[in-house]
Write an enzyme that holds these catalytic residues in place. Structure first.
Site, mmCIF file in Angstrom:
data_model
loop_
_atom_site.group_PDB
_atom_site.id
_atom_site.type_symbol
_atom_site.label_atom_id
_atom_site.label_comp_id
_atom_site.label_asym_id
_atom_site.label_seq_id
_atom_site.Cartn_x
_atom_site.Cartn_y
_atom_site.Cartn_z
ATOM 1 N N CYS A 83 0.836 -1.204 0.000
ATOM 2 C CA CYS A 83 0.000 0.000 0.000
ATOM 3 C C CYS A 83 0.876 1.261 0.000
ATOM 4 C CB CYS A 83 -0.990 -0.046 1.156
ATOM 5 S SG CYS A 83 -2.318 1.177 1.029
ATOM 6 N N HIS A 194 -3.942 -4.757 0.009
ATOM 7 C CA HIS A 194 -3.572 -5.281 1.319
ATOM 8 C C HIS A 194 -3.649 -6.805 1.274
ATOM 9 C CE1 HIS A 194 -3.485 -1.516 3.653
ATOM 10 N NE2 HIS A 194 -4.378 -1.106 2.772
ATOM 11 N N GLU A 196 -2.807 -8.948 3.433
ATOM 12 C CA GLU A 196 -3.242 -9.509 4.714
ATOM 13 C C GLU A 196 -4.755 -9.487 4.868
ATOM 14 O OE1 GLU A 196 -3.023 -5.102 5.582
ATOM 15 O OE2 GLU A 196 -2.004 -6.552 4.280
#
Length: 217
Positions: A83, A194, A196
């Site tokens: 990001c 992202h 995750e």
């Protein structure tokens, strides 16, 4: 055993990144969250996450004494930018009226605009670009292993990276414009979304990074 350092410069939800990496990394490896430049430079692999504004990111990197450590890590070992940690690798961002960035690569971080148009129907798209979107790899890379082309990842951003060298582009995504959603060169891989928060595809990308030797292919 290898050490994987997640850079903490006071911005971003690092717990979710650390938990995801601990879940997918080899059992013998150690995942550490650190704001110590010496620990960053002693690690075998480095993750540079972030969110928020480019100006704040650069200010905090300097405040923590991490600016040079980030540049050195990006030069010398497997390095994953996420990001904002992707955007500030470029020279300059349009955000905050213009922000000088790390300058690891030539290029500009650009604003989507107040209301970009959906090419499919001409409707207005909301900014920030938030939610799931497809990521289309531009060329093979070890971090794409096991991930289908066009897999959906989770995004939250109003600005996008526009590297000067098209050979840096490792993936693209459509949101009013076709933008660079991942870049890669040598030991560096950086992605706008992202991982995750991106379910199976994101965890696979992180698992690939945790085993990557920094050779692009």
């Amino acid at each position: 055993m290898a050490d994987l350092a997640i850079i903490d410069y006071g911005m971003g939800n690092l717990r979710s990144v650390a938990n995801a990496l601990r879940h997918v990394a080899p059992a013998q490896d150690r995942v550490v969250v650190t704001s110590d430049p010496d620990v960053v430079l002693a690690a075998d692999r480095v993750v540079f996450p972030g969110q928020g504004a480019a100006r704040d990111c650069m200010h905090e990197l300097r405040a923590y004494g991490l600016e040079d450590a980030v540049r050195e890590a990006a030069r010398t070992r497997p390095f994953l930018g996420v990001c904002m940690g992707m955007q500030v690798l470029l020279e300059h961002s349009e955000e905050n009226g213009g922000t000088p960035c790390l300058g690891v690569y030539a290029g500009e971080v650009r604003y989507f605009g107040a209301a970009p148009l959906d090419p499919a129907n001409g409707g207005r798209l909301k900014v920030p670009h938030m939610g799931w979107n497809r990521v289309e790899p531009s060329h093979p890379h070890p971090l794409w292993e096991g991930i289908e082309p066009g897999a959906r990842f989770y995004f939250v951003h109003s600005y996008y990276a526009d590297p000067a060298d098209a050979a840096l582009v490792a993936a693209t995504t459509d949101y009013g414009v076709r933008f660079c959603s991942a870049l890669a060169r040598d030991n560096v891989f950086a992605i706008q979304c992202h991982p995750e928060k991106s379910a199976e595809a994101g965890l696979r990308l992180l698992a690939n990074f945790a085993r990557w030797d920094g050779v692009a292919g």
